[in-house]
Design a protein around this motif. Structure first.
Motif, PDB file in Angstrom:
ATOM      1  N   CYS A   2      -2.659  20.796   4.716  1.00 53.08           N
ATOM      2  CA  CYS A   2      -1.723  19.798   4.192  1.00 53.08           C
ATOM      3  C   CYS A   2      -2.110  19.359   2.793  1.00 53.08           C
ATOM      4  O   CYS A   2      -1.713  18.293   2.348  1.00 53.08           O
ATOM      5  CB  CYS A   2      -1.655  18.596   5.123  1.00 53.08           C
ATOM      6  N   ALA A   4      -1.951  18.679  -0.881  1.00 52.91           N
ATOM      7  CA  ALA A   4      -0.835  18.540  -1.818  1.00 52.91           C
ATOM      8  C   ALA A   4      -1.436  18.061  -3.129  1.00 52.91           C
ATOM      9  O   ALA A   4      -2.327  17.214  -3.148  1.00 52.91           O
ATOM     10  CB  ALA A   4       0.196  17.545  -1.294  1.00 52.91           C
ATOM     11  N   LEU A  43       3.922  14.940  -5.754  1.00 54.01           N
ATOM     12  CA  LEU A  43       2.936  15.644  -4.939  1.00 54.01           C
ATOM     13  C   LEU A  43       3.541  16.981  -4.566  1.00 54.01           C
ATOM     14  O   LEU A  43       4.669  17.028  -4.069  1.00 54.01           O
ATOM     15  CB  LEU A  43       2.709  14.867  -3.644  1.00 54.01           C
ATOM     16  N   HIS A  45       3.349  20.596  -2.455  1.00 51.16           N
ATOM     17  CA  HIS A  45       2.760  21.311  -1.313  1.00 51.16           C
ATOM     18  C   HIS A  45       3.577  22.579  -1.070  1.00 51.16           C
ATOM     19  O   HIS A  45       4.801  22.505  -0.946  1.00 51.16           O
ATOM     20  CB  HIS A  45       2.798  20.387  -0.085  1.00 51.16           C
ATOM     21  N   ALA A  46       2.909  23.721  -1.013  1.00 46.29           N
ATOM     22  CA  ALA A  46       3.558  25.001  -0.708  1.00 46.29           C
ATOM     23  C   ALA A  46       4.793  25.267  -1.576  1.00 46.29           C
ATOM     24  O   ALA A  46       5.813  25.742  -1.098  1.00 46.29           O
ATOM     25  CB  ALA A  46       3.924  25.071   0.782  1.00 46.29           C
ATOM     26  N   ILE A  50       6.973  17.122  -2.544  1.00 39.54           N
ATOM     27  CA  ILE A  50       7.295  16.437  -1.287  1.00 39.54           C
ATOM     28  C   ILE A  50       7.476  14.927  -1.462  1.00 39.54           C
ATOM     29  O   ILE A  50       7.997  14.262  -0.581  1.00 39.54           O
ATOM     30  CB  ILE A  50       6.266  16.728  -0.165  1.00 39.54           C
ATOM     31  N   GLU A  51       7.035  14.392  -2.597  1.00 44.65           N
ATOM     32  CA  GLU A  51       7.275  12.962  -2.843  1.00 44.65           C
ATOM     33  C   GLU A  51       6.992  12.627  -4.304  1.00 44.65           C
ATOM     34  O   GLU A  51       6.195  13.305  -4.959  1.00 44.65           O
ATOM     35  CB  GLU A  51       6.378  12.113  -1.918  1.00 44.65           C
TER      36      GLU A  51
ATOM     37  N   PHE B 139       1.855  21.210  10.035  1.00 40.38           N
ATOM     38  CA  PHE B 139       2.303  19.903  10.518  1.00 40.38           C
ATOM     39  C   PHE B 139       3.564  19.493   9.750  1.00 40.38           C
ATOM     40  O   PHE B 139       4.151  20.290   9.031  1.00 40.38           O
ATOM     41  CB  PHE B 139       1.198  18.864  10.295  1.00 40.38           C
ATOM     42  N   THR B 141       3.940  18.005   7.097  1.00 43.37           N
ATOM     43  CA  THR B 141       3.887  18.215   5.650  1.00 43.37           C
ATOM     44  C   THR B 141       4.560  19.535   5.288  1.00 43.37           C
ATOM     45  O   THR B 141       5.265  19.643   4.288  1.00 43.37           O
ATOM     46  CB  THR B 141       2.418  18.316   5.174  1.00 43.37           C
ATOM     47  N   THR B 142       4.298  20.548   6.108  1.00 46.99           N
ATOM     48  CA  THR B 142       4.703  21.911   5.788  1.00 46.99           C
ATOM     49  C   THR B 142       6.068  22.271   6.370  1.00 46.99           C
ATOM     50  O   THR B 142       6.840  23.005   5.741  1.00 46.99           O
ATOM     51  CB  THR B 142       3.642  22.894   6.343  1.00 46.99           C
ATOM     52  N   HIS B 193      -0.604  13.160   3.896  1.00 45.27           N
ATOM     53  CA  HIS B 193       0.550  13.954   3.461  1.00 45.27           C
ATOM     54  C   HIS B 193       1.563  14.200   4.574  1.00 45.27           C
ATOM     55  O   HIS B 193       2.750  14.343   4.311  1.00 45.27           O
ATOM     56  CB  HIS B 193       0.068  15.245   2.786  1.00 45.27           C
ATOM     57  N   VAL B 194       1.103  14.215   5.807  1.00 40.58           N
ATOM     58  CA  VAL B 194       2.050  14.200   6.932  1.00 40.58           C
ATOM     59  C   VAL B 194       2.877  12.917   6.828  1.00 40.58           C
ATOM     60  O   VAL B 194       4.104  12.918   6.966  1.00 40.58           O
ATOM     61  CB  VAL B 194       1.296  14.254   8.284  1.00 40.58           C
ATOM     62  N   THR B 196       3.581  11.170   4.202  1.00 39.84           N
ATOM     63  CA  THR B 196       4.536  11.249   3.101  1.00 39.84           C
ATOM     64  C   THR B 196       5.910  11.623   3.649  1.00 39.84           C
ATOM     65  O   THR B 196       6.925  11.061   3.261  1.00 39.84           O
ATOM     66  CB  THR B 196       4.072  12.339   2.095  1.00 39.84           C
ATOM     67  N   ILE B 197       5.919  12.547   4.599  1.00 39.68           N
ATOM     68  CA  ILE B 197       7.181  12.999   5.186  1.00 39.68           C
ATOM     69  C   ILE B 197       7.674  12.046   6.274  1.00 39.68           C
ATOM     70  O   ILE B 197       8.815  11.609   6.253  1.00 39.68           O
ATOM     71  CB  ILE B 197       7.023  14.424   5.788  1.00 39.68           C
ATOM     72  N   GLY B 258       9.233   7.099   4.882  1.00 41.53           N
ATOM     73  CA  GLY B 258       8.921   8.500   4.600  1.00 41.53           C
ATOM     74  C   GLY B 258       9.977   9.186   3.760  1.00 41.53           C
ATOM     75  O   GLY B 258      10.829   8.532   3.148  1.00 41.53           O
TER      76      GLY B 258
END
Ligand code: SF4
Lengths: 76, 366
Positions: A2, A4, A43, A45-46, A50-51, B139, B141-142, B193-194, B196-197, B258
């Protein structure tokens, strides 16, 4: 997994942005942050932002820590 | 931008001093995020803690909790010359019952590592005569990044792309951990980061149902130390009869609600299902399958690869480590028969596994 990484958006074109990670620039999907604009810190990620990071909140958290450090520093 | 500001030494010292002040009896905090596992080990945070405070690594590494059977399934797909398996690099060395994706690749299978699921979609558009199967691990996040990729596949009319859904959800695992008999845990360091979502409010039911302090925490040294202080202050209140709650140390990246857009994509593409966690077992409503609208992208349905059940265990105690009852150093195989080069259990394979992080950063400590 995870992990980021924060970076700064330099350009936006449609749902894709260019994000600068301290000198390295990468194309990044902005699908998950439709309101992101150039200048925002995001941020990533992949391959997706994401934010959007909040500078105000960052300062608020840091000032709490600084207060604590200050309070301890005052003690004998 | 964050790294330096959130690593400042005077503040770190003050936070450590505050932690020492607050610990007045045994307490155990658990993180459930591989990035926290590595950060805590790498910054040497455990060695700064008073003896009475235990920092435990829960089931926070999606690679580590993927059942062996699913690794076998990915390997079976990779052996089909009509398929290309595309994955995040973490999955390559995880042992299935007889092989790994890395070994399959060495013997000729088409297995490719990508940084983003969107790269897998590119592979599919360039190889229209092959089925491109992305290993959907991760998770919350992804999973939104993969949901967005599936929607992009549909929009672009790419039909030779599918995903093996191996996703896991964090809050159901926290419920399971909090409800374990004996109450071994006093608080959760919730994954930044989880969150964040899913938003910090996603942990409200964990805090209220189990009276379990929850603090959403970032990944720099001050974040982790600050999060521990917040948890210890809350634990004091709870021990004094107060109610546990959710707090957010990582406000710069996490809001209570989130990332709503990401949640919408998840709801559209996936459906919550029960899910099996390696070395732990099935946890209710802790994974994702595809929704009926997107079932054409489900590699499990599309390819129908059958694999036998998990092979027998090997003496590995990853399960107990992830449930918080043991540390890696309690395993007799740790650093003897089980090393990162030649791992016995999943927690040693992924660099974010508790055993691998301990091996790399904390092996020589008392
Ligand atoms: S050291 Fe190896 S065998 Fe022991 S618990 Fe960790 S991964 Fe499993």
């Amino acid at each position: 997994m995870c992990l980021a990484i924060p970076g700064r958006i330099t350009e936006v074109e449609g749902a894709t942005g260019l994000v600068d990670f301290g000198g390295v620039t990468r194309e990044t999907s902005l699908t998950l942050v439709p309101n992101a604009a150039p200048g925002d810190y995001v941020l990533v990620h992949a391959g997706f932002a994401i934010e959007i990071l909040s500078e105000e909140e960052a300062e608020e958290t840091l000032s709490l820590f600084r207060d604590l450090a200050g309070a301890l520093g005052d003690e004998p | 931008m964050d790294r330096e500001r959130f690593s400042s030494e005077p503040e770190a010292r003050a936070l450590v001093a505050r932690i020492r002040e607050l610990v007045d009896g045994p307490a155990a905090l658990m993180e459930v995020c591989g990035t926290h596992t590595v950060a805590i080990s790498r910054f040497g945070i455990r060695s700064l803690m008073p003896d009475d405070l235990r920092l435990l690594s829960g089931p926070g590494c999606p690679v580590c909790v993927t059942p062996q059977r699913e690794i076998d399934r990915a390997i079976a797909v990779a052996r089909d010359p009509r398929a290309i398996v595309v994955t995040f690099g973490d999955m390559m060395r995880v042992p299935g019952s007889g092989s790994t994706l890395e070994r399959e690749k060495a013997s000729g299978a088409d297995v490719r590592i990508v940084y983003s699921p969107l790269d897998a979609l590119e592979v599919a558009s360039l190889s229209p005569d092959r089925e491109v199967v992305f290993l959907g691990i991760g998770f919350e996040t992804t999973s939104p990044t993969i949901a967005a990729t599936v929607i992009a596949a549909e929009e672009r009319g790419i039909a030779n792309f599918s995903v093996l859904p191996l996703f896991k959800l964090v809050p159901p695992a926290l419920h399971m951990l909090a409800a374990l008999p004996g109450r071994a845990l006093d608080g959760f360091i919730c994954p930044g980061h989880v969150s964040t979502i899913i938003g910090s409010s996603a942990y409200e039911p964990v805090a209220s149902r189990h009276n379990m302090p929850c603090v959403v925490v970032g990944f720099e040294p001050l974040d982790i130390l600050g999060g521990i202080v917040m948890l210890l202050e809350q634990i004091r209140e709870v021990r004094g009869g107060g109610d546990a709650r959710v707090e957010n140390e990582y406000g710069r990246a996490v809001t209570p609600e989130g990332n709503v857009r990401a949640q919408e994509l998840l709801d559209r593409v996936f459906e919550v299902r029960d899910s099996d966690w390696r070395e732990i077992g099935e946890i209710e409503k802790s994974g994702y399958g595809f929704s009926s609208e997107f079932v054409d992208y489900d590699a499990r349905v599309k390819l129908d690869v059958d694999v036998p059940l998990d092979a027998e265990a090997t003496g590995c105690i990853c399960g107990e480590i992830m449930l918080g009852t043991k540390l890696p150093t309690d395993c007799p195989l740790f650093a003897t028969r089980c090393v990162p080069r030649d791992p016995v259990g999943p927690c040693m394979v992924s660099s974010e596994g508790a055993c691998a992080a301990f091996y790399k950063y904390e092996r020589n400590e008392g």
